[in-house]
Design a protein around this motif. Structure first.
Motif, mmCIF file in Angstrom:
data_model
loop_
_atom_site.group_PDB
_atom_site.id
_atom_site.type_symbol
_atom_site.label_atom_id
_atom_site.label_comp_id
_atom_site.label_asym_id
_atom_site.label_seq_id
_atom_site.Cartn_x
_atom_site.Cartn_y
_atom_site.Cartn_z
ATOM 1 N N LYS A 1 0.671 5.689 1.021
ATOM 2 C CA LYS A 1 -0.090 6.832 1.531
ATOM 3 C C LYS A 1 0.841 8.034 1.695
ATOM 4 O O LYS A 1 2.062 7.896 1.726
ATOM 5 C CB LYS A 1 -0.753 6.494 2.861
ATOM 6 N N ASP B 1 0.853 -1.191 0.000
ATOM 7 C CA ASP B 1 0.000 0.000 0.000
ATOM 8 C C ASP B 1 0.894 1.248 0.000
ATOM 9 O O ASP B 1 2.101 1.156 0.219
ATOM 10 C CB ASP B 1 -0.907 -0.005 1.237
ATOM 11 N N LYS C 1 -3.062 10.488 -3.120
ATOM 12 C CA LYS C 1 -2.657 10.461 -1.713
ATOM 13 C C LYS C 1 -2.575 9.039 -1.182
ATOM 14 O O LYS C 1 -1.705 8.700 -0.388
ATOM 15 C CB LYS C 1 -3.641 11.283 -0.881
ATOM 16 N N SER C 2 -3.505 8.192 -1.609
ATOM 17 C CA SER C 2 -3.487 6.783 -1.210
ATOM 18 C C SER C 2 -4.090 5.960 -2.333
ATOM 19 O O SER C 2 -4.824 6.483 -3.169
ATOM 20 C CB SER C 2 -4.274 6.568 0.092
#
Length: 426
Positions: A73, A71, A134-135
């Motif tokens: 972020k 992931d 942003k994510s």
């Protein structure tokens, strides 16, 4: 498995999971462990044990190595990635600032996978893959983890295939299209696997005594056919004509020009996922000259009666792995659905670049020829390999009256080969 502290032997669930190759070769039973990789990794780290097959070695037993990125972020203008550590369970994943990561290849792979996800989400409409975000979002993160796990599984399968193959060419596996993993219930073999009811009668009892098989009274002459190859070991006979190679009783050595198919595929090939709905395919990673041997089609040898029974089961899926061995009779069929080699993944084309030939080497039973695929033209590196499931051939190689033909189908399968001469159905 080694103890990281003293190197002692350990007999536990991890050893069961790995199995024992030598014991398997002796016919012993090997029982797989039901514990997950994560559970086994936790056991190893708790006991300071080394087990390379689940990613724990001396290097990362107490150190951290990035396996893949899960992931991304942004926090106060700084970029962070969620890291899966190699040999550590997912419960130990941590968020790390980008400047701490020394894995440019994995970072590039992360973005490539993310853009693949976005491309699929937007029906392939992304033209410029420079997107600020942003994510990645929950669904995208889930896709990224699945893609990373798929890549690891395919790599392990690739290593397994190369351990099992008996020929010189390397095998590679690639899926840049979807999340499809390793084929289920498929076992790689190098030669025919006979089944109950299949009895062969034609083992070679004599061989040639040539010093030069090109000019001597060699095996093809004794069989009443012409020599199949030229001096460059390229096929020079028409499809439908049999190939008789020198056998294990011949006096000629391994460099004999009449030993081509028996040496196995000489090229490095890649099993890859097609992007047009045809499943897996095979492409060559090397240039292949015209009329060169490429691979054999192998599988289970079954009786025609068993082929009829299996064919009824396969009809619902439109499967096309059954081939009748009808060189002189129609007693046996090759089924490559569960047992086969790289040819299991070769797709059909109405305008193929491979052609089937019947080959006899140590087994001279005319009911059971070996199936060899030769190139019909020059094939470029990176080009997909195909053959005509109806054995029509292509170019100047037209079939003779005797040929290998697929087992009879009861349903018509739509053809997706895309050739200009496509017949529409298999």
């Amino acid at each position: 498995m080694e103890d990281g502290r003293g190197g002692r032997d350990v007999t536990d669930s991890v050893a069961d999971w790995r199995g024992n190759k030598m014991a398997a070769e002796r016919g012993a039973w090997c029982v797989p462990c039901l514990a997950s990789n994560e559970t086994l990794q936790e056991i190893c780290r708790k006991e300071s044990l080394i087990c390379k097959c689940i990613g724990i070695n001396k290097k990362n037993l107490n150190n951290y190595e990035v396996e893949y990125l899960c992931d991304r972020k942004m926090v106060k203008g700084s970029e962070y990635f969620l890291v899966k550590w190699k040999g550590w369970p997912e419960s130990t994943n941590t968020w790390e600032p980008a400047e701490n990561l020394k894995c440019p290849a994995l970072l590039e792979q992360f973005y490539n996978d993310f853009y693949l996800y976005l491309s699929k989400l937007n029906a392939g409409k992304l033209s410029k893959l420079k997107i600020h975000f942003k994510s990645v979002g929950h669904s995208a993160a889930d896709f990224l983890v699945k893609k990373a796990k798929q890549r690891i599984a395919l790599k392990r399968w690739e290593e397994e295939l190369n351990r099992k193959k008996s020929h010189n060419g390397m095998l590679y596996v690639e899926n840049n299209v979807d999340l499809e993993g390793t084929p289920r219930d498929f076992f790689y073999i190098n030669d025919y696997k006979t089944t109950p009811g299949v009895i062969t009668l034609g083992e070679a009892i004599v061989g040639c005594e040539c010093t030069d098989c090109f000019t001597g009274v060699c095996c093809p002459i004794e069989a009443g056919v012409v020599f199949a190859y030229n001096e460059q070991q390229q096929i020079r006979i028409q499809p439908g004509r049999p190939i008789y190679e020198c056998n294990s009783r011949c006096k000629c050595g391994p460099d004999c020009p009449n030993r081509v198919v028996q040496k196995g595929p000489p090229y490095s090939l890649c099993i890859f996922r097609t992007d047009d709905g045809r499943g897996w395919g095979v492409k060559t990673l090397q240039k292949i000259k015209k009329h060169s041997f490429v691979m054999e089609y192998v599988g289970e040898v079954i009786t025609s009666e068993e082929a009829e029974r299996r064919g009824q089961q396969y009809d619902s899926t439109g499967i096309t792995y059954l081939f009748d061995l009808d060189y002189e009779s129609d007693e046996f069929t090759v089924d490559a659905a569960r047992y086969g080699n790289v040819s299991h993944f070769v797709n059909h084309s109405c305008d193929p670049n491979l052609q089937v030939y019947n080959v006899f080497i140590d087994n001279l039973d005319v009911r059971l020829p070996r199936i060899a695929l030769f190139s019909t033209r020059s094939i470029k590196a990176g080009e997909e390999l195909t053959f005509d499931y109806q054995m029509k051939g292509s170019g100047d190689l037209s079939t003779d009256s005797i040929e290998l033909s697929p087992a009879k189908k009861r349903i018509r399968t739509v053809c997706k080969c895309g050739a200009s001469t496509c017949r529409g159905f298999l």
